[in-house]
Design a protein around this motif. Structure first.
Motif, short mmCIF file in Angstrom:
data_model
loop_
_atom_site.label_atom_id
_atom_site.label_comp_id
_atom_site.label_asym_id
_atom_site.label_seq_id
_atom_site.Cartn_x
_atom_site.Cartn_y
_atom_site.Cartn_z
N LEU A 3 -8.96 -3.16 -1.71
CA LEU A 3 -8.11 -1.98 -1.62
C LEU A 3 -8.93 -0.72 -1.39
O LEU A 3 -8.54 0.16 -0.61
CB LEU A 3 -7.27 -1.84 -2.89
N MET B 213 -3.21 7.76 -3.80
CA MET B 213 -2.43 6.66 -4.36
C MET B 213 -3.27 5.45 -4.69
O MET B 213 -2.74 4.40 -5.07
CB MET B 213 -1.32 6.24 -3.37
N LEU B 214 -4.60 5.56 -4.55
CA LEU B 214 -5.46 4.41 -4.75
C LEU B 214 -5.33 3.86 -6.17
O LEU B 214 -5.30 2.64 -6.37
CB LEU B 214 -6.91 4.79 -4.46
N ASP C 236 -5.58 2.60 4.96
CA ASP C 236 -4.46 1.73 4.59
C ASP C 236 -4.16 1.97 3.12
O ASP C 236 -4.78 1.41 2.23
CB ASP C 236 -4.83 0.27 4.83
N GLY C 237 -3.19 2.87 2.87
CA GLY C 237 -2.91 3.33 1.52
C GLY C 237 -3.59 4.66 1.29
O GLY C 237 -4.78 4.82 1.60
N ALA D 60 -8.68 1.56 1.99
CA ALA D 60 -8.29 2.97 1.88
C ALA D 60 -9.33 3.88 2.51
O ALA D 60 -8.99 4.85 3.21
CB ALA D 60 -8.06 3.34 0.43
N ASN E 141 -2.10 1.91 -6.32
CA ASN E 141 -2.21 0.67 -5.56
C ASN E 141 -3.05 -0.37 -6.30
O ASN E 141 -2.70 -1.55 -6.33
CB ASN E 141 -2.81 0.95 -4.18
N HIS F 275 0.83 -1.20 0.00
CA HIS F 275 0.00 0.00 0.00
C HIS F 275 0.87 1.25 0.00
O HIS F 275 1.62 1.51 0.94
CB HIS F 275 -0.91 0.01 1.23
N MET F 276 0.74 2.05 -1.06
CA MET F 276 1.50 3.29 -1.16
C MET F 276 0.74 4.39 -0.42
O MET F 276 -0.47 4.52 -0.54
CB MET F 276 1.68 3.67 -2.64
N SER F 277 1.46 5.19 0.34
CA SER F 277 0.85 6.28 1.09
C SER F 277 0.90 7.57 0.28
O SER F 277 1.66 7.69 -0.68
CB SER F 277 1.57 6.47 2.43
N ASP F 278 0.08 8.54 0.68
CA ASP F 278 0.04 9.83 -0.01
C ASP F 278 1.42 10.48 0.00
O ASP F 278 2.17 10.40 0.98
CB ASP F 278 -0.95 10.76 0.69
#
Length: 231
Positions: free
Chosen positions: A98, A112-113, A107-108, A102, A116, A9-12
């Motif tokens: 996902l 970035m959704l 979570d993520g 989010a 992801n 999961h990529m974060s902002d």
């Protein structure tokens, strides 16, 4: 000791705005295609399996396993979903997970959704299925062989998804880390996470195959499905 959770999961803030928008469009296009193609795959067996797969992936992604001191990972689920429900339905299952994570669990990052979904639901599921499909004759020999194929597909799916992150970061990374350092760290760690992913996927697919092999989408060849319809 602070524990870092990866996979994936990529974060902002990891990507700049144009890159985030680009991969949001990629994700939207991919999910649109999956929605259209999934209609042909949904039947009395695939539909319930899709719900079970989504629920399992959601629960499994909430559980982290250690891969290095201070670093943990969790299931991506692309190969698992593809083997059990097919690539199109599988991509939708992982995407739903996902989105829920989010929106409800942060979570993520929301920005970035799209990235992801591209990495885990589109790239991961597609690569996992292609590997499993290429090895389907071996998988059809027995439960043990099916589990081996599931492990390999899940491992490759995890590394491929991490490669998607590296590509996105190369296009528009905004975190301030060097590309070479980021690529080595992300891909290297996800090779280790892929082992855990492979074990979870193999055990789960093996359990389903032992009870209801007809529910494993990978084993349902067109010829076999035609025979079942005629019967």
């Amino acid at each position: 000791m602070t524990t870092t959770t990866l996979a994936m999961h990529m974060s902002d803030g990891l990507l700049n705005a144009p890159t985030a928008v680009l991969f949001a469009l990629v994700a939207a296009a991919g999910l649109g295609l999956a929605l259209v193609r999934a209609r042909a795959d949904l039947d009395e067996r695939t539909a319930p399996m899709a719900g079970l797969v989504a629920a399992f992936v959601f629960a499994a992604q909430m559980i982290n396993f250690p891969v290095l001191p201070g670093v943990s990972g969790h299931l991506l689920g692309g190969a698992l979903a593809a083997v059990l429900a097919g690539p199109w339905v599988g991509a939708l299952c992982v995407s739903i997970v996902l989105v829920v994570q989010a929106l409800l669990f942060a979570d993520g990052g929301l920005t970035m959704l799209g990235a992801n979904i591209t990495n885990m639901a589109l790239i991961g599921t597609a690569v996992g299925f292609l590997v499993a499909w290429a090895l389907r004759r071996f998988a059809a020999r027995g439960r043990a062989q099916l589990m081996v194929v599931a492990f390999v597909a899940a491992f490759v799916n995890t590394v491929a998804a991490s490669g998607g992150f590296v590509l996105e970061y190369a296009i528009g990374g905004a975190a301030g880390y060097g590309l070479a350092t980021t690529a080595a760290a992300i891909v290297g760690v996800h090779c280790l996470i892929g082992i855990g992913e492979g074990l979870i996927t193999a055990i789960t697919v093996g359990a389903v195959a032992s009870a209801r092999p007809d529910l494993v989408r990978l084993l349902r060849t067109p010829a076999r499905e035609t025979e079942e319809v005629r019967a």
